[in-house]
Design a protein around this motif. Structure first.
Motif, PDB file in Angstrom:
ATOM      1  N   VAL A 121       0.819  -1.216   0.000  1.00 58.37           N
ATOM      2  CA  VAL A 121       0.000   0.000   0.000  1.00 58.37           C
ATOM      3  C   VAL A 121       0.849   1.260   0.000  1.00 58.37           C
ATOM      4  N   GLU A 122       1.652   1.434   1.029  1.00 58.90           N
ATOM      5  CA  GLU A 122       2.309   2.724   1.225  1.00 58.90           C
ATOM      6  C   GLU A 122       3.446   2.981   0.247  1.00 58.90           C
ATOM      7  N   PHE A 123       4.017   1.922  -0.336  1.00 59.25           N
ATOM      8  CA  PHE A 123       5.037   2.102  -1.366  1.00 59.25           C
ATOM      9  C   PHE A 123       4.461   1.916  -2.764  1.00 59.25           C
ATOM     10  N   ALA A 124       3.683   0.842  -2.958  1.00 58.66           N
ATOM     11  CA  ALA A 124       3.188   0.513  -4.294  1.00 58.66           C
ATOM     12  C   ALA A 124       2.162   1.525  -4.794  1.00 58.66           C
ATOM     13  N   VAL A 125       1.268   1.998  -3.909  1.00 58.31           N
ATOM     14  CA  VAL A 125       0.191   2.888  -4.372  1.00 58.31           C
ATOM     15  C   VAL A 125       0.724   4.198  -4.940  1.00 58.31           C
ATOM     16  N   PRO A 126       1.578   4.965  -4.224  1.00 58.33           N
ATOM     17  CA  PRO A 126       2.093   6.195  -4.846  1.00 58.33           C
ATOM     18  C   PRO A 126       2.874   5.939  -6.129  1.00 58.33           C
ATOM     19  N   VAL A 127       3.625   4.812  -6.171  1.00 58.11           N
ATOM     20  CA  VAL A 127       4.402   4.504  -7.373  1.00 58.11           C
ATOM     21  C   VAL A 127       3.477   4.212  -8.549  1.00 58.11           C
ATOM     22  N   VAL A 128       2.452   3.378  -8.320  1.00 61.16           N
ATOM     23  CA  VAL A 128       1.533   3.013  -9.400  1.00 61.16           C
ATOM     24  C   VAL A 128       0.752   4.236  -9.875  1.00 61.16           C
ATOM     25  N   TYR A 129       0.251   5.050  -8.940  1.00 54.83           N
ATOM     26  CA  TYR A 129      -0.473   6.252  -9.335  1.00 54.83           C
ATOM     27  C   TYR A 129       0.426   7.220 -10.102  1.00 54.83           C
ATOM     28  N   SER A 130       1.672   7.350  -9.676  1.00 56.89           N
ATOM     29  CA  SER A 130       2.598   8.250 -10.370  1.00 56.89           C
ATOM     30  C   SER A 130       2.870   7.762 -11.790  1.00 56.89           C
ATOM     31  N   LEU A 131       3.082   6.460 -11.950  1.00 56.99           N
ATOM     32  CA  LEU A 131       3.318   5.908 -13.290  1.00 56.99           C
ATOM     33  C   LEU A 131       2.106   6.107 -14.190  1.00 56.99           C
ATOM     34  N   GLY A 132       0.904   5.854 -13.646  1.00 50.98           N
ATOM     35  CA  GLY A 132      -0.300   6.061 -14.439  1.00 50.98           C
ATOM     36  C   GLY A 132      -0.488   7.509 -14.832  1.00 50.98           C
ATOM     37  N   THR A 133      -0.188   8.426 -13.919  1.00 52.10           N
ATOM     38  CA  THR A 133      -0.326   9.850 -14.228  1.00 52.10           C
ATOM     39  C   THR A 133       0.710  10.288 -15.250  1.00 52.10           C
ATOM     40  N   ILE A 134       1.914   9.714 -15.161  1.00 53.90           N
ATOM     41  CA  ILE A 134       2.950  10.040 -16.155  1.00 53.90           C
ATOM     42  C   ILE A 134       2.506   9.603 -17.550  1.00 53.90           C
ATOM     43  N   LEU A 135       1.875   8.422 -17.660  1.00 51.24           N
ATOM     44  CA  LEU A 135       1.382   7.977 -18.964  1.00 51.24           C
ATOM     45  C   LEU A 135       0.290   8.907 -19.481  1.00 51.24           C
ATOM     46  N   PHE A 136      -0.621   9.324 -18.593  1.00 51.62           N
ATOM     47  CA  PHE A 136      -1.653  10.284 -18.993  1.00 51.62           C
ATOM     48  C   PHE A 136      -1.020  11.602 -19.434  1.00 51.62           C
ATOM     49  N   PHE A 137       0.005  12.040 -18.701  1.00 47.89           N
ATOM     50  CA  PHE A 137       0.691  13.289 -19.039  1.00 47.89           C
ATOM     51  C   PHE A 137       1.352  13.203 -20.407  1.00 47.89           C
ATOM     52  N   LEU A 138       2.038  12.076 -20.679  1.00 51.55           N
ATOM     53  CA  LEU A 138       2.716  11.922 -21.973  1.00 51.55           C
ATOM     54  C   LEU A 138       1.714  11.848 -23.118  1.00 51.55           C
ATOM     55  N   ALA A 139       0.599  11.130 -22.918  1.00 54.77           N
ATOM     56  CA  ALA A 139      -0.413  11.048 -23.969  1.00 54.77           C
ATOM     57  C   ALA A 139      -0.984  12.429 -24.278  1.00 54.77           C
ATOM     58  N   THR A 140      -1.261  13.213 -23.237  1.00 51.47           N
ATOM     59  CA  THR A 140      -1.778  14.569 -23.443  1.00 51.47           C
ATOM     60  C   THR A 140      -0.726  15.456 -24.106  1.00 51.47           C
ATOM     61  N   LEU A 141       0.535  15.267 -23.710  1.00 50.28           N
ATOM     62  CA  LEU A 141       1.610  16.057 -24.309  1.00 50.28           C
ATOM     63  C   LEU A 141       1.748  15.757 -25.796  1.00 50.28           C
ATOM     64  N   PHE A 142       1.658  14.495 -26.190  1.00 51.17           N
ATOM     65  CA  PHE A 142       1.757  14.134 -27.603  1.00 51.17           C
ATOM     66  C   PHE A 142       0.588  14.730 -28.397  1.00 51.17           C
ATOM     67  N   LEU A 143      -0.614  14.718 -27.801  1.00 51.78           N
ATOM     68  CA  LEU A 143      -1.758  15.349 -28.466  1.00 51.78           C
ATOM     69  C   LEU A 143      -1.518  16.848 -28.636  1.00 51.78           C
ATOM     70  N   PHE A 144      -0.955  17.469 -27.628  1.00 51.74           N
ATOM     71  CA  PHE A 144      -0.688  18.912 -27.685  1.00 51.74           C
ATOM     72  C   PHE A 144       0.365  19.216 -28.750  1.00 51.74           C
ATOM     73  N   ILE A 145       1.401  18.358 -28.851  1.00 51.70           N
ATOM     74  CA  ILE A 145       2.449  18.572 -29.854  1.00 51.70           C
ATOM     75  C   ILE A 145       1.870  18.443 -31.262  1.00 51.70           C
ATOM     76  N   GLN A 146       1.023  17.452 -31.468  1.00 52.68           N
ATOM     77  CA  GLN A 146       0.408  17.289 -32.792  1.00 52.68           C
ATOM     78  C   GLN A 146      -0.479  18.478 -33.133  1.00 52.68           C
ATOM     79  N   ALA A 147      -1.236  18.957 -32.147  1.00 56.59           N
ATOM     80  CA  ALA A 147      -2.107  20.101 -32.408  1.00 56.59           C
ATOM     81  C   ALA A 147      -1.305  21.357 -32.723  1.00 56.59           C
ATOM     82  N   GLU A 148      -0.139  21.514 -32.088  1.00 57.19           N
ATOM     83  CA  GLU A 148       0.688  22.697 -32.308  1.00 57.19           C
ATOM     84  C   GLU A 148       1.459  22.632 -33.610  1.00 57.19           C
TER      85      GLU A 148
END
Length: 294
Positions: A94-121
């Motif tokens: 819980v205390e180690f795996a949860v922040p790590v898993v949430y951070s990895l998932g958010t990083i993937l969401f961030f990269l996907a949004t960033l790629f969409l933004f780059i294509q739009a620009e």
């Protein structure tokens, strides 16, 4: 993605008031990040969808920072001794795996949004990124859902109903929002089959609307987390018993010069104690002596 509602009494954000300020700061940043996510998804329905992507990027970045800060607080509680996790299941699960898993998932969401933004620009000049965007839009919510499931695997030795309600009021909204984000990403991926879309066309209305609803529920969970932090700070002694036999207790004993006793060592020392005339019973507390005399 979610502020971890830990079953521990404290996390090592710092001494005294610094710990309380860090708790409130993390809770406030989560509320702000969820507002940005809601605004980002809503702005994609307007005539300037790129502004929505910018809001999403900022919101995801804040979530990454807060989760990493939460992870550091948990690791600081055990002096960053990862080997202690083998003696404490909740610490690893819980205390180690949860922040790590949430951070990895958010990083993937961030990269996907960033790629969409780059294509739009850049006028959709990065066609090779499109398949990766769709995959990351699914992988991110999957990791969030996994983290939400892990976050519910907390152990309570003794806790009153009020405290457990506060804990679950944080867990449940984030679990529901993770499911909504995942459903939206899967439906969006199915809608792209057989079509050649670029840039903002990679995300359909179903993904946007489910993202709005998921962000709103996430906002409710963030508000519940603020209330939880406030209530837990105001309680006269937390009504959530400190977990015994875990990594933090081992470390405290080491700091006090009392190495944790292993059952085998205890059995070896017991005959020696008897020979020396030492009593194996714990000393009677002073309060019990007074009651007995009365």
């Amino acid at each position: 993605m979610v502020k971890l509602a830990s079953a521990r009494e404290t996390r090592m954000y710092g001494p005294g008031l610094a710990r309380n300020r860090s708790e409130y700061m993390n809770a406030g940043l989560y509320v702000f990040a969820t507002i940005l996510l809601t605004g980002g998804f809503t702005a994609q329905l307007s005539s300037e969808p790129k502004s929505g992507l910018a809001l999403l990027l900022i919101g995801f970045l804040i979530l990454i920072i807060v989760n990493l800060h939460d992870l550091i607080a948990h690791l600081a509680g055990i002096n960053y001794r990862l080997a202690l996790m083998e003696f404490d299941i909740q610490l690893g699960l819980v205390e180690f795996a949860v922040p790590v898993v949430y951070s990895l998932g958010t990083i993937l969401f961030f990269l996907a949004t960033l790629f969409l933004f780059i294509q739009a620009e850049n006028g959709y000049g990065y066609f090779k990124l499109e398949r990766h965007v769709l995959s990351m839009l699914i992988a991110g919510p999957v990791l969030w859902l996994l983290g939400s499931i892990h976050n519910s695997c907390q152990i309570y030795e003794r806790a009153d109903g009020h405290v457990q309600i506060l804990q679950e009021s944080v867990h449940i909204p984030f679990l529901i929002s993770s499911v909504l984000f995942l459903i939206g990403a899967i439906i969006n991926s199915r809608e792209q089959i057989g079509y050649v879309h670029h840039g903002m066309e990679l995300v359909g209305s179903s993904w946007i609307w489910l993202g709005i609803f998921g962000s709103l529920i996430l906002f409710i969970g963030a508000l519940a987390n603020v209330i939880r932090v406030f209530k837990m700070q105001q309680l006269d002694g937390l009504r959530l018993e400190k977990l015994r036999g875990g990594a933090q207790e081992w470390l405290i004993q080491i700091r006090e010069g009392q190495m944790p006793l292993i059952a085998e060592e205890r059995r070896k020392r017991r005959p020696v104690d008897v020979e020396e005339g030492q009593s194996s019973t714990a000393p009677t507390p002073y309060k019990d002596v007074l009651v007995g005399q009365t």
